[in-house]
Design a protein around this motif. Structure first.
Motif, mmCIF file in Angstrom:
data_model
loop_
_atom_site.group_PDB
_atom_site.id
_atom_site.type_symbol
_atom_site.label_atom_id
_atom_site.label_comp_id
_atom_site.label_asym_id
_atom_site.label_seq_id
_atom_site.Cartn_x
_atom_site.Cartn_y
_atom_site.Cartn_z
ATOM 1 N N HIS A 199 -5.590 -1.598 6.587
ATOM 2 C CA HIS A 199 -5.439 -0.894 7.866
ATOM 3 C C HIS A 199 -6.707 -0.923 8.716
ATOM 4 O O HIS A 199 -6.633 -0.885 9.943
ATOM 5 C CB HIS A 199 -4.968 0.555 7.654
ATOM 6 N N VAL B 108 -1.679 1.541 10.176
ATOM 7 C CA VAL B 108 -0.703 1.334 9.104
ATOM 8 C C VAL B 108 -0.621 2.619 8.286
ATOM 9 O O VAL B 108 -1.605 3.005 7.642
ATOM 10 C CB VAL B 108 -1.101 0.161 8.195
ATOM 11 N N SER C 40 2.508 1.934 15.269
ATOM 12 C CA SER C 40 2.625 2.532 13.931
ATOM 13 C C SER C 40 3.908 3.351 13.782
ATOM 14 O O SER C 40 4.351 3.617 12.672
ATOM 15 C CB SER C 40 1.407 3.391 13.612
ATOM 16 N N ASP D 209 -3.447 -1.302 2.579
ATOM 17 C CA ASP D 209 -2.641 -2.081 3.533
ATOM 18 C C ASP D 209 -3.488 -2.760 4.605
ATOM 19 O O ASP D 209 -3.001 -3.082 5.687
ATOM 20 C CB ASP D 209 -1.589 -1.186 4.206
#
Length: 363
Positions: free
Chosen positions: A289, A126, A148, A287
């Motif tokens: 990730h 992300v 991504s 996020d």
């Protein structure tokens, strides 16, 4: 080719940049590299012995900060841009590559204003805020995880994987170093207090259940090295504990099993080296990730994921012992991890940068 590489703050941003810098110097005749880093101690520690110079750029991020801190960072931005402009004027790069962290913004913006070719590398599944914004300006975007590219302009994106250092590539696919069963525990270049805490609890449980010859190598970060060292001593488990290992690739070469976070750069190195993993994603990563990074390896059968808020030291101990006793399972995980590795990632990025430079590439 004269390449300026900017990024830092953590090993996760520094190591891919170092990998690309090494590849440029090794493969492009008469090339020069200048690295632009943050003021953090980690940057200086990692970069000071490299075969290229680095400079420090004062800049600040805004994500996750208070309103007052954000205002201060915004007020600092013109000075950072001016400093970046001066760095570029002195070095005169043919191409500028950003590898992540807030320090990438000013040099890339200054280069864009001067019509110098620019590109970025996104390590995570992300993309972070800085790279999402910079993706609108740069010529090319290099991504490390399938999918991504959906968060960037598609025409600019190229899948390269995550660059890994020469030392890692040299050890790729080789035999494990040492005869003992070695567990390597790492929380990234800055350590991870929660993993340290879990391992201190796990050590007391594993003292009677681990196989003969079991040893631990544990990178703690500055905060917990003394208490972690004492916990292993009390449990009677041979352990080498340090706040930071500067030669981490050689540490990983000894590993039969790795416990750590799910930062993209660590995962890139572990997959290239073909290591089975127990991943404990950092739950507050931007996020989320790290959770998504970990899922990619779990789905491939290369890792087992444990959520930090759902895993006790006792549960972690049981999982470590289970894998330590199951050679077949570890070999299967290692093989699947190795298939995901991208040892040629740095070469791919350098080829793209040479293409962006055009006639200036070998001048």
């Amino acid at each position: 080719m004269r390449m300026l590489i900017c990024g830092g703050g953590t090993g996760g941003h520094l190591f891919p940049g170092i990998a690309v810098a090494e590849e440029v110097l090794d493969s492009v005749p008469r090339s020069e590299v200048l690295y632009v880093a943050t003021e953090r101690e980690t940057d200086a520690k990692v970069l000071r012995d490299k075969p290229f110079p680095f400079v420090v750029l004062k800049s600040e991020g805004i994500k996750g900060k208070t309103v007052r801190q954000k205002l201060g960072a915004l007020l600092r931005m013109p000075a950072s841009l001016w400093d970046a402009w001066r760095i570029i004027s002195r070095f005169r790069p043919d191409v500028v590559l950003g590898v992540g962290g807030y320090v990438t913004g000013p040099p890339l913006l200054a280069a864009w204003l001067r019509r110098i070719p620019t590109c970025i590398h996104e390590q995570n599944s992300v993309p972070g805020l800085a790279n999402r914004l910079l993706g609108r300006l740069v010529k090319r975007i290099f991504v490390s995880f399938p999918g991504s590219e959906q968060r960037f302009p598609a025409r600019k994106c190229f899948f390269t994987g995550n660059p890994v250092r020469k030392e890692v590539r040299a050890l790729s696919g080789g035999e494990k170093i040492g005869d003992n069963f070695t567990l390597v525990v790492m929380g990234g270049s800055l350590g991870a207090h929660s993993i340290n805490t879990m391992m201190m609890e796990a050590a007391q449980i594993m003292r009677t259940t681990v196989p003969a010859g079991f040893v631990v190598i544990h990178q703690t970060g500055r905060q917990d090295s003394k208490s972690v060292r004492q916990a292993y001593k009390e449990a009677g488990i041979p352990a080498r504990v340090a706040s930071f290992f500067s030669q981490m690739p050689f540490v990983l070469a000894k590993a039969d099993l790795v416990v750590g976070r799910a930062g993209a750069t660590s995962l890139a190195e572990l997959t290239v080296m073909g290591k089975p993993m127990i991943l404990i994603p950092y739950p507050h990563a931007a996020d989320n990730h790290q959770e998504i990074n970990a899922d990619w390896l779990v789905e491939a059968g290369a890792a087992i994921k444990c959520r930090e808020d759902e895993t006790s030291g006792a549960e972690l101990a049981a999982l470590i012992v289970e894998l330590a006793d199951n050679d077949r399972k570890r070999r299967e995980m290692a093989d699947r991890a190795h298939r995901l590795g991208e040892p040629a990632a740095a070469k791919k990025i350098v080829r793209h940068c040479l293409d962006l430079c055009g006639d200036n590439a070998i001048m």
